[in-house]
Enzyme design. Structure first.
Site, PDB file in Angstrom:
ATOM      1  N   CYS A  79       0.816  -1.225   0.000  1.00 42.48           N
ATOM      2  CA  CYS A  79       0.000   0.000   0.000  1.00 42.48           C
ATOM      3  C   CYS A  79       0.844   1.267   0.000  1.00 42.48           C
ATOM      4  O   CYS A  79       0.338   2.352  -0.281  1.00 42.48           O
ATOM      5  CB  CYS A  79      -0.942   0.014   1.197  1.00 42.48           C
ATOM      6  SG  CYS A  79      -2.190  -1.271   1.077  1.00 42.48           S
TER       7      CYS A  79
HETATM    8  N1  CO8 Z   1     -19.808  -9.443   8.559  1.00 41.29           N
HETATM    9  C1  CO8 Z   1     -20.292  -9.541   9.815  1.00 41.29           C
HETATM   10  N2  CO8 Z   1     -19.510  -9.728  10.892  1.00 41.29           N
HETATM   11  C2  CO8 Z   1     -18.172  -9.876  10.669  1.00 41.29           C
HETATM   12  C3  CO8 Z   1     -17.618  -9.810   9.381  1.00 41.29           C
HETATM   13  C4  CO8 Z   1     -18.492  -9.602   8.291  1.00 41.29           C
HETATM   14  N3  CO8 Z   1     -18.046  -9.506   7.035  1.00 41.29           N
HETATM   15  N4  CO8 Z   1     -16.276  -9.985   9.479  1.00 41.29           N
HETATM   16  C5  CO8 Z   1     -15.997 -10.143  10.773  1.00 41.29           C
HETATM   17  N5  CO8 Z   1     -17.141 -10.093  11.507  1.00 41.29           N
HETATM   18  C6  CO8 Z   1     -17.299 -10.236  12.957  1.00 41.29           C
HETATM   19  C7  CO8 Z   1     -16.202 -11.093  13.559  1.00 41.29           C
HETATM   20  O1  CO8 Z   1     -16.536 -12.467  13.481  1.00 41.29           O
HETATM   21  C8  CO8 Z   1     -16.187 -10.591  14.988  1.00 41.29           C
HETATM   22  O2  CO8 Z   1     -17.228 -11.220  15.704  1.00 41.29           O
HETATM   23  P1  CO8 Z   1     -17.057 -11.621  17.275  1.00 41.29           P
HETATM   24  O3  CO8 Z   1     -16.858 -10.301  17.977  1.00 41.29           O
HETATM   25  O4  CO8 Z   1     -18.324 -12.309  17.591  1.00 41.29           O
HETATM   26  O5  CO8 Z   1     -15.821 -12.479  17.335  1.00 41.29           O
HETATM   27  C9  CO8 Z   1     -16.548  -9.123  14.867  1.00 41.29           C
HETATM   28  O6  CO8 Z   1     -17.175  -8.982  13.576  1.00 41.29           O
HETATM   29  C10 CO8 Z   1     -15.347  -8.209  14.942  1.00 41.29           C
HETATM   30  O7  CO8 Z   1     -14.327  -8.686  14.033  1.00 41.29           O
HETATM   31  P2  CO8 Z   1     -12.912  -7.991  13.901  1.00 41.29           P
HETATM   32  O8  CO8 Z   1     -12.312  -7.813  15.265  1.00 41.29           O
HETATM   33  O9  CO8 Z   1     -12.097  -8.717  12.856  1.00 41.29           O
HETATM   34  O10 CO8 Z   1     -13.363  -6.584  13.286  1.00 41.29           O
HETATM   35  P3  CO8 Z   1     -12.636  -5.192  13.328  1.00 41.29           P
HETATM   36  O11 CO8 Z   1     -13.497  -4.253  14.048  1.00 41.29           O
HETATM   37  O12 CO8 Z   1     -11.195  -5.300  13.722  1.00 41.29           O
HETATM   38  O13 CO8 Z   1     -12.659  -4.762  11.779  1.00 41.29           O
HETATM   39  C11 CO8 Z   1     -11.142  -4.667   9.908  1.00 41.29           C
HETATM   40  C12 CO8 Z   1     -11.995  -5.551  10.828  1.00 41.29           C
HETATM   41  C13 CO8 Z   1     -12.088  -3.774   9.116  1.00 41.29           C
HETATM   42  C14 CO8 Z   1     -10.375  -5.567   8.950  1.00 41.29           C
HETATM   43  C15 CO8 Z   1     -10.190  -3.801  10.743  1.00 41.29           C
HETATM   44  O14 CO8 Z   1      -9.507  -4.577  11.691  1.00 41.29           O
HETATM   45  C16 CO8 Z   1      -9.165  -3.072   9.896  1.00 41.29           C
HETATM   46  O15 CO8 Z   1      -9.474  -2.370   8.954  1.00 41.29           O
HETATM   47  N6  CO8 Z   1      -7.899  -3.177  10.263  1.00 41.29           N
HETATM   48  C17 CO8 Z   1      -6.812  -2.512   9.533  1.00 41.29           C
HETATM   49  C18 CO8 Z   1      -6.598  -3.231   8.275  1.00 41.29           C
HETATM   50  C19 CO8 Z   1      -5.620  -2.568   7.361  1.00 41.29           C
HETATM   51  O16 CO8 Z   1      -5.430  -1.397   7.332  1.00 41.29           O
HETATM   52  N7  CO8 Z   1      -5.005  -3.376   6.567  1.00 41.29           N
HETATM   53  C20 CO8 Z   1      -4.125  -2.892   5.582  1.00 41.29           C
HETATM   54  C21 CO8 Z   1      -4.233  -3.805   4.447  1.00 41.29           C
HETATM   55  S1  CO8 Z   1      -3.673  -3.108   2.973  1.00 41.29           S
HETATM   56  C22 CO8 Z   1      -2.049  -3.610   2.607  1.00 41.29           C
HETATM   57  O17 CO8 Z   1      -1.082  -3.038   2.962  1.00 41.29           O
HETATM   58  C23 CO8 Z   1      -1.901  -4.843   1.805  1.00 41.29           C
HETATM   59  C24 CO8 Z   1      -1.923  -4.558   0.366  1.00 41.29           C
HETATM   60  C25 CO8 Z   1      -2.521  -5.683  -0.400  1.00 41.29           C
HETATM   61  C26 CO8 Z   1      -3.302  -5.194  -1.541  1.00 41.29           C
HETATM   62  C27 CO8 Z   1      -4.102  -6.080  -2.383  1.00 41.29           C
HETATM   63  C28 CO8 Z   1      -4.551  -7.401  -1.879  1.00 41.29           C
HETATM   64  C29 CO8 Z   1      -5.937  -7.820  -2.275  1.00 41.29           C
END
Ligand code: CO8
Length: 373
Positions: free
Chosen positions: A156
């Site tokens: 990224c």
């Molecule tokens: N729908 C409903 N519920 C869900 C879903 C869904 N889709 N997904 C997860 N849940 C549930 C989980 O099961 C969990 O339930 P429980 O509490 O019962 O266990 C609850 O929601 C909370 O889950 P999380 O703790 O995982 O949720 P978060 O609040 O942490 O949100 C995020 C998840 C949005 C992923 C968040 O953690 C985030 O954005 N983190 C930062 C991510 C980031 O910036 N990453 C950078 C990636 S980019 C990069 O550098 C790589 C490049 C690659 C590019 C191209 C590749 C394709």
């Protein structure tokens, strides 16, 4: 060092889009099929049923409402769940080349420059569609640019890392002007069967023209005052796809050959890293945070961006100060901060300061301090 300018930007947006509702409907159809196929094991307690995805979660956790994609029908087909793109012959321009040329032409037009005035092309993105010949050389050829071209990957953060390389090339007299191009086809490496991440990414391509102030004629230009990069190894965002996968055929279809992450850890670890980078970078240039008029941040997660801008400014940033494009475009990897810059650089007065900042896998982060001319 002689002053360097961002004199033009461009943005290619794919024609197809997928809303959260469409994505969730397709995912939940896949879940229903999967759970039906494994009904026996689920009934015997040998397997947990897959839970459904939800629009409410996606918007609340990420701020994403929509994403543009290079192919919609394949992604939304529960039997495929991947973009489907027709194979092209070696005589046709590749998809990344096509996206890059479209964005680059806009950047050249905005800068009032033609191909003969550019000396280098840097293609910088998370996923290159082939190892060689370099996509950058293909774009250079299509645009009729003389000089050199190079492909780079810093996930990224690729755009800011390439901006620093472009500045170095111009400062050393290796090119008069450099096109930095970020063709991101993130949906090609996204696991649309993974509930935790199926909503995160979209596709787009950005381009920036960087040149010396002495050649810059654009009205709407920004001087690059300073660049700073940082990296720190982490396994929390990873993609194990590579040319050696065929040497271990037994694992070739495992989910870690696509994008995987520990989203919570990324969230917690990257925010202080990025806020610290920007604050230190500003301090090293004798700029107080309250002198900043705009923060064009990488667009991965709305809550992350709100926290980073608050840590940098010492107060909450307004929507104008830290523009968000994530709701429309989702995470477009290296293109994100440049899309924000491209769409939201108007309304600044001469002398106003801003920061373009990207961050992501590696970990990696890059900060570029700019001043409106
Ligand atoms: N729908 C409903 N519920 C869900 C879903 C869904 N889709 N997904 C997860 N849940 C549930 C989980 O099961 C969990 O339930 P429980 O509490 O019962 O266990 C609850 O929601 C909370 O889950 P999380 O703790 O995982 O949720 P978060 O609040 O942490 O949100 C995020 C998840 C949005 C992923 C968040 O953690 C985030 O954005 N983190 C930062 C991510 C980031 O910036 N990453 C950078 C990636 S980019 C990069 O550098 C790589 C490049 C690659 C590019 C191209 C590749 C394709």
């Amino acid at each position: 060092m002689k002053p360097l300018m961002i004199s033009g930007t461009g943005l290619y947006t794919p024609p197809e889009a997928i809303s959260n509702q469409e994505l969730v409907t397709a995912y939940n159809r896949y879940v229903a099929i999967h759970n039906r196929q494994h009904a026996g094991q689920i009934a015997q307690g040998q397997m947990e049923p897959l839970p459904e995805s939800s629009c409410e979660f996606i918007e609340k956790a990420s701020g994403i409402k929509n994403r543009y994609v290079v192919n919609k029908s394949g992604i939304l087909d529960p039997e495929i769940m991947c973009p489907r793109l027709p194979e092209r012959s070696n005589e046709e321009p590749s998809l990344q080349c096509e996206m890059g040329v479209a964005a680059a032409r806009q950047a050249l037009q905005a800068a009032g420059k033609n191909a003969a005035e550019v000396g280098a092309v840097m293609v910088a993105c998370s996923n290159l569609q082939r190892p060689y010949p370099a996509v950058a050389i293909e774009i250079q050829h299509q645009l009729g640019i003389e000089g050199f071209a190079v492909d780079m990957n810093m996930a990224c953060s690729s755009a800011t890392f390439a901006i620093q390389s472009a500045c170095d090339a111009i400062a050393r007299g290796q090119a008069r002007a450099v096109l930095v191009i970020n063709p991101e086809i993130c949906t090609g490496h996204l696991n649309f069967r993974d509930r935790d991440s199926h909503f995160i990414f979209g596709d787009a391509c950005t381009a920036i023209l960087i040149e010396a102030a002495e050649t810059c004629t654009a009205q709407n230009a920004f001087e690059i005052l300073s660049t700073r990069l940082t990296t720190s190894f982490s396994n929390n965002i990873r993609n194990n796809f590579g040319f050696l996968n065929r040497a271990t055929p037994e694992t070739i279809n495992s989910p870690d050959k696509l994008f995987i992450q520990q989203g919570r850890k990324v969230f917690k670890e990257v925010i202080p890293m990025v806020a610290g980078l920007i604050r230190d970078h500003l301090a090293a240039n004798d700029i107080a945070p309250d002198q900043l008029r705009r923060l064009w941040l990488h667009q991965a997660n709305l809550n992350m961006n709100l926290l980073i801008s608050k840590k940098v400014l010492g107060r909450e940033a307004s929507a104008e100060e830290a523009p968000v494009i994530l709701d429309r475009y989702a995470n477009t990897s290296s293109a994100g901060s440049i899309i924000a810059f491209h769409l939201h650089h108007d309304g600044l007065a001469a002398g106003d300061l801003g920061v373009i900042c990207s961050f992501g896998a590696g970990y990696s982060a890059g900060s570029v301090i700019v001043r409106k001319t």
